[in-house]
Design an enzyme around this catalytic site. Structure first.
Site, mmCIF file in Angstrom:
data_model
loop_
_atom_site.group_PDB
_atom_site.id
_atom_site.type_symbol
_atom_site.label_atom_id
_atom_site.label_comp_id
_atom_site.label_asym_id
_atom_site.label_seq_id
_atom_site.Cartn_x
_atom_site.Cartn_y
_atom_site.Cartn_z
ATOM 1 N N VAL A 87 0.820 -1.207 0.000
ATOM 2 C CA VAL A 87 0.000 0.000 0.000
ATOM 3 C C VAL A 87 0.857 1.262 0.000
ATOM 4 O O VAL A 87 0.605 2.210 -0.745
ATOM 5 C CB VAL A 87 -0.965 -0.016 1.200
ATOM 6 C CG1 VAL A 87 -1.723 1.309 1.300
ATOM 7 C CG2 VAL A 87 -1.940 -1.183 1.076
ATOM 8 N N ARG A 106 12.655 -7.021 -8.221
ATOM 9 C CA ARG A 106 13.287 -7.782 -7.149
ATOM 10 C C ARG A 106 13.816 -9.128 -7.646
ATOM 11 O O ARG A 106 14.780 -9.669 -7.079
ATOM 12 C CB ARG A 106 12.301 -7.977 -6.009
ATOM 13 C CG ARG A 106 11.732 -6.655 -5.484
ATOM 14 C CD ARG A 106 11.699 -6.571 -3.997
ATOM 15 N NE ARG A 106 13.021 -6.660 -3.403
ATOM 16 C CZ ARG A 106 13.239 -6.673 -2.091
ATOM 17 N NH1 ARG A 106 12.218 -6.604 -1.250
ATOM 18 N NH2 ARG A 106 14.465 -6.755 -1.609
ATOM 19 N N GLU A 163 10.185 -15.257 -0.817
ATOM 20 C CA GLU A 163 10.422 -13.867 -0.425
ATOM 21 C C GLU A 163 11.380 -13.736 0.751
ATOM 22 O O GLU A 163 11.528 -12.659 1.324
ATOM 23 C CB GLU A 163 9.093 -13.190 -0.101
ATOM 24 C CG GLU A 163 8.121 -13.173 -1.268
ATOM 25 C CD GLU A 163 8.428 -12.113 -2.304
ATOM 26 O OE1 GLU A 163 8.640 -10.949 -1.930
ATOM 27 O OE2 GLU A 163 8.458 -12.453 -3.512
ATOM 28 N N ARG A 206 2.695 -13.895 -2.462
ATOM 29 C CA ARG A 206 4.034 -13.967 -3.057
ATOM 30 C C ARG A 206 4.821 -15.206 -2.631
ATOM 31 O O ARG A 206 5.711 -15.644 -3.354
ATOM 32 C CB ARG A 206 4.825 -12.712 -2.694
ATOM 33 C CG ARG A 206 4.154 -11.416 -3.127
ATOM 34 C CD ARG A 206 5.046 -10.224 -2.850
ATOM 35 N NE ARG A 206 4.368 -8.959 -3.095
ATOM 36 C CZ ARG A 206 4.941 -7.775 -2.989
ATOM 37 N NH1 ARG A 206 6.217 -7.694 -2.636
ATOM 38 N NH2 ARG A 206 4.253 -6.669 -3.223
ATOM 39 N N HIS A 251 3.824 -9.334 3.111
ATOM 40 C CA HIS A 251 4.729 -10.291 3.745
ATOM 41 C C HIS A 251 4.267 -10.522 5.179
ATOM 42 O O HIS A 251 3.640 -9.644 5.784
ATOM 43 C CB HIS A 251 6.177 -9.770 3.789
ATOM 44 C CG HIS A 251 6.835 -9.682 2.455
ATOM 45 N ND1 HIS A 251 7.613 -8.599 2.075
ATOM 46 C CD2 HIS A 251 6.839 -10.524 1.400
ATOM 47 C CE1 HIS A 251 8.074 -8.794 0.853
ATOM 48 N NE2 HIS A 251 7.613 -9.948 0.425
ATOM 49 N N CYS A 286 12.013 -4.739 7.759
ATOM 50 C CA CYS A 286 12.371 -4.920 6.349
ATOM 51 C C CYS A 286 13.855 -4.679 6.109
ATOM 52 O O CYS A 286 14.461 -5.299 5.237
ATOM 53 C CB CYS A 286 11.566 -3.964 5.477
ATOM 54 S SG CYS A 286 9.839 -4.417 5.246
#
Length: 449
Positions: free
Chosen positions: A29, A141, A177, A216, A252, A373
């Site tokens: 978002v 990525r 991921e 993901r 995530h 992160c």
């Protein structure tokens, strides 16, 4: 049985010189809502660097991971752009600006997605295992894992102690991921633990799936990483992330949950069959003589939307030398009234969290990345720590060097349109060339033309 004294080290990614807001991450978002706004790479890098220094000053093991080379001329040449580097960038800017944006992304700063890491106490061969994430869901990525593997190899070079795998095949069925969907529970860091893998969907199995945003991480990828690392089935737990929270922007697991040692801090809507997940974790940890506490935040106090906007759970939960647990949160948690009220109530609730520290990470947060992160957790015993490239450990001298390096090489303004400037490539390469000397990385960059 505890083998030896061990530490959880955090390796944070240095924000790269091409940090910008191109809005590349559908499902994130913050990334999409700040698309096309002007970024400040210098401020972003300094915000991350100051977090590293503060945690090192508090006694935590803190390392540095380098940015990747961006823009990636290799990617642009692979998709058909030719000529000298300036011509490649100019043509990509005219004909496929979305590909130039992908090639220029500084997203490797979020090293929670760099790899999944299993400590030697858990693995069959007694080495620390790394599997770089293929990040197959997003082009910007998916190009990272080869360079990530080279960086990890330059830092964790002792093959007797570290095993660095290749990424899984880059297909959606094995979408991986990294550590953003993985955590580990153990009484002490050096003890054998239980590794917790969270996935968004099973490619081949039945089960609920999100409808608005993509899942993901697949179960198949999580199981593959566990096999590669030589983890036993009695010390692994696989849980599905709730599809409705993925659709709310929880791309995530580390946006809705964080764990440390014997504590899982999460939202009540984090997982499918949430209490069964707790029961499996508790049962497998109990077999190791390890307690387990789930600190669950109810929707009535903090909504999923509040969690996404503030990144309450994209926090670092750390154990100090005295055993006290610190929660490292972004300043956005103080700017959300409901989240701030919850954090203020922690002391009176007698929770496992003893202290909350707030950090300004505004530049990273605007692109959808908070404290968790920015770090890759690596549990190391004393011998393994001694085998790490010593020049990447944060201290006063390294902080001073990197702070001055950022001043020399980083812009304080970068809009997506500026990615077409061929000078940005030269500036980035000059910065990374100097960084290899500062961090002792050798030929980790190939500056592919």
């Amino acid at each position: 049985m505890q083998a030896s004294k061990a530490y959880e080290a955090n390796f944070d990614g240095l924000v790269g010189p091409t940090h910008n807001y191109a809005g590349l991450s559908f499902g994130n978002v913050a990334s999409r809502s700040n698309e096309k706004s002007v970024a400040n790479p210098k401020a972003a890098a300094k915000q991350g660097l100051r977090k590293m220094k503060r945690l090192a000053d508090l006694g935590f093991q803190q390392g540095v991971l380098p940015p990747l080379e961006r823009p990636s001329i290799r990617l642009l040449r692979d998709v058909g752009f030719s000529g000298d580097d300036a011509s490649v960038i100019a043509r990509a800017a005219r004909e496929a600006p979305e590909l130039l944006a992908a090639a220029s992304s500084a997203s490797a700063m979020w090293t929670a997605n760099a790899a999944t890491v299993s400590p030697s106490a858990d693995t069959e061969d007694g080495r620390v295992h790394f599997t770089p994430a293929n990040l197959a869901a997003k082009l910007h990525r998916a190009i990272e894992h080869g360079e990530t593997r080279r960086s990890l190899g330059a830092i964790f070079a002792d093959e007797a102690r570290f095993r660095i795998h290749h990424a899984l095949p880059g297909t959606p069925a094995l979408g991986d991921e990294g550590a953003a969907n993985h955590t580990r529970f153990a009484r002490e860091y050096g003890d054998k633990g239980v590794e917790f893998f969270v996935y968004g969907k099973s490619e081949y199995g039945q089960g609920p799936q999100p409808q608005r945003y993509p899942a993901r991480q697949t179960l198949e990828a999580s199981r593959a990483v566990a096999r590669l690392h030589g983890l036993s089935s009695d010390a692994t737990v696989f849980a599905q992330q709730s599809p409705d929270v993925i659709d709310a922007g929880v791309f995530h697991n580390d946006v809705i949950a964080v764990g440390n040692r014997t504590t899982l801090f999460c939202h009540e809507r984090a997982f499918v069959d949430q209490h069964k997940v707790y029961d499996e974790l508790r049962t497998k940890l109990d077999a190791l003589g390890t307690p387990f506490t789930a600190l669950e935040v109810p929707e009535s106090e903090v909504s999923v939307e509040d969690a996404v906007s503030s990144y309450l759970f994209n926090s670092q939960l750390l154990s100090g030398a005295d055993g006290r647990q610190l929660l490292i949160v972004p300043q956005e948690c103080r700017e959300n009234a409901r989240v701030a009220a919850y954090l203020d109530s922690l002391a009176s609730r007698k929770t496992p969290i003893d202290e909350v520290l707030v950090f300004d990470l505004r530049e990273s947060m605007k692109n959808g990345g908070g404290p968790a992160c920015l770090r890759l957790r690596v549990v190391l015993d004393e011998a393994e720590r001694a085998a790490v490239n010593a020049r990447v450990w944060m201290n006063d001298a390294l902080f001073t060097q990197l702070d001055a390096w950022i001043d020399r090489h980083y812009r304080d303004r970068l809009a997506p349109a500026d990615l077409a400037d061929p000078k940005l490539l030269a500036e980035s390469r000059a910065a990374l060339d100097e960084l290899t000397t500062i961090l002792g990385l050798g030929a980790v960059y190939d500056f592919q033309r």
